[in-house]
Design an enzyme around this catalytic site. Structure first.
Site, short mmCIF file in Angstrom:
data_model
loop_
_atom_site.label_atom_id
_atom_site.label_comp_id
_atom_site.label_asym_id
_atom_site.label_seq_id
_atom_site.Cartn_x
_atom_site.Cartn_y
_atom_site.Cartn_z
N ASP A 120 -6.09 -4.18 -7.57
CA ASP A 120 -5.34 -3.36 -8.53
C ASP A 120 -5.63 -3.79 -9.96
O ASP A 120 -5.69 -2.97 -10.86
CB ASP A 120 -3.84 -3.48 -8.25
CG ASP A 120 -3.52 -3.05 -6.83
OD1 ASP A 120 -4.13 -2.07 -6.38
OD2 ASP A 120 -2.68 -3.69 -6.19
N GLU A 141 0.83 -1.22 0.00
CA GLU A 141 0.00 0.00 0.00
C GLU A 141 0.85 1.26 0.00
O GLU A 141 0.49 2.26 -0.60
CB GLU A 141 -0.94 0.01 1.21
CG GLU A 141 -2.03 -1.04 1.16
CD GLU A 141 -2.79 -1.07 -0.15
OE1 GLU A 141 -3.09 0.01 -0.70
OE2 GLU A 141 -3.07 -2.16 -0.65
N HIS A 147 1.78 2.14 -3.53
CA HIS A 147 0.71 2.90 -4.21
C HIS A 147 0.74 4.36 -3.76
O HIS A 147 0.66 5.27 -4.57
CB HIS A 147 -0.67 2.36 -3.82
CG HIS A 147 -1.03 1.04 -4.42
ND1 HIS A 147 -0.94 0.79 -5.77
CD2 HIS A 147 -1.52 -0.09 -3.86
CE1 HIS A 147 -1.35 -0.45 -6.00
NE2 HIS A 147 -1.70 -1.02 -4.86
ZN ZN Z 1 -2.69 -2.80 -4.41
#
Ligand code: ZN
Length: 388
Positions: free
Chosen positions: A167, A74, A77
């Site tokens: 995703d 995370e 991202h």
């Molecule tokens: Zn992800």
């Protein structure tokens, strides 16, 4: 997300744990602890493990390692998002892994692909490194690292499933969005995601009930994303239409006003006659408040309506707009403040009109009708004018 607690803040991002993650860690720790011998054999690590405390301690370390891996995923991202100038509100870890809650999702397909793909790439990286180090480590450490390596590879693969909220779903949407508009791209990706969820659930019924639970989350996530996107697009469409209309075109005038000395009893009498629900209160030519039927409802029982003056019950904190202000900002303020009407005053501070939510809606409806009519004419459709 509801049910989350903040544990730390990194580069301005609050990191939160959702209670479902804690259940998940405990469940994984227990599963690993109880089956450590089998896990070791499956992973091909030759190690002697003492049953009881040692195996559950190892299970907890491995489950926490998994949680940490999800967190790194995370973070990947989030860092890319921050580089694109997007604010990351929080990172929440829960049963399905993690969610980085961004202020916005990049509408540009290439940016969305870039931001989505770094998560699985991070998991893939951790997986390979962890696995490689595990191969040359002493037995106990080797078991932990190889296990985490394999889990991270699964995590990378799982997140590439082409379904929201994974995703893969975002990458798929961005892929469609290169050729068509964002809303229909989202709907297409959501439909594919739901299809995957159904297949997953059917497989889960026969092999592993846990898959069914995940499938339900995926199915709901796909629907939510499609709904959210279409709501957002609708909001933008309304805003665009309303941006072209000035308040003076749709406001009601002349305005029925009341004086602050009027009693509540008289007011109710008037309101009954005029059939409006709200009135500006004017004193010496200036608006000093607004009074609505709602304000009268706040009065306690037994109060003398013949003695109570409007001045005492009116809303004094009045927001004004000018005749040249556009409907989009007026509607936005109505929603923000949950107010149904605003007085319109000119530069000499004189009341020139009042604009209500229904004025705005009527104007919007008219414009929507005109726009769709125009589009049909453009397309060359035959329009039959019927009198009704
Ligand atoms: Zn992800």
């Amino acid at each position: 997300m509801n049910g989350s607690i903040k544990i730390i803040e990194i580069s301005g991002i609050p990191i939160k744990l959702h209670f479902t993650l804690i259940i998940m860690i405990a469940l994984i720790a227990w599963t690993i602890g109880a089956n450590l011998e089998i896990f070791a054999e499956l992973l091909g690590v030759d190690v002697v493990i003492l049953p009881g405390f040692q195996s559950y301690a190892l299970g907890t370390i491995m489950a926490s390692g998994l949680f940490f891996s999800v967190f790194v995923h995370e973070m990947a991202h989030s860092i890319v998002a921050q580089k694109m100038g997007i604010k990351v509100k929080e990172i929440s870890l829960w049963i399905l892994g993690g969610i980085a809650n961004m202020e916005e999702i990049p509408k540009d397909p290439d940016s969305e692909i870039k931001m989505s793909v770094v998560g699985p790439l991070a998991s893939l990286g951790i997986g390979i490194v962890s696995f490689a180090i595990g191969l040359v480590s002493p037995p106990l450490l080797s078991l932990v690292l190889i296990y985490l390596g394999v889990l991270n590879l699964i995590l990378a693969g799982f997140n590439l499933i082409p379904a929201f909220p994974m995703d893969g779903g975002r990458i798929l949407r961005a892929f469609f969005a290169k050729r068509e508009d964002y809303v229909s791209a989202t709907q297409k990706a959501a439909a594919i995601g739901k299809g995957f969820a159904i297949i997953m659930a059917v497989i889960g019924i026969f092999y592993n009930i846990f898959l069914v639970i995940i499938a339900i989350f995926i199915f709901l996530g796909a629907g939510q994303e499609a709904f959210r996107t279409s709501q957002e697009a609708e909001g933008e469409r309304i805003k665009k239409l309303l941006m072209n209309v000035k308040a003076e075109k749709v406001m009601s005038k002349p305005v029925e006003t009341v004086s602050p000395e009027m009693t509540v009893a008289e007011f109710l009498e008037d309101a009954m006659d005029i059939q409006h629900t709200g009135f500006p209160v004017v004193e010496n030519g200036k608006v000093i408040g607004i009074v609505t039927m709602e304000d009268t409802k706040k009065l306690n029982e037994g109060q003398d309506l013949e003695k109570k003056e409007i001045r005492e019950i009116m809303e004094k904190d009045v927001i004004y707009f000018g005749p040249g202000d556009t409907l989009d900002e007026i509607l936005e303020k109505m929603e923000e403040k949950d107010v149904g009407r605003f007085p319109i005053i000119n530069e000499r501070e004189e009341l020139v009109g009042i604009i209500t939510r229904s004025d705005v809606m009527r104007s919007f409806k008219r414009m929507t009708d005109i726009t769709s009519l125009k589009q049909r004419i453009k397309k060359g459709d035959e329009i039959s004018l019927k009198s009704d």
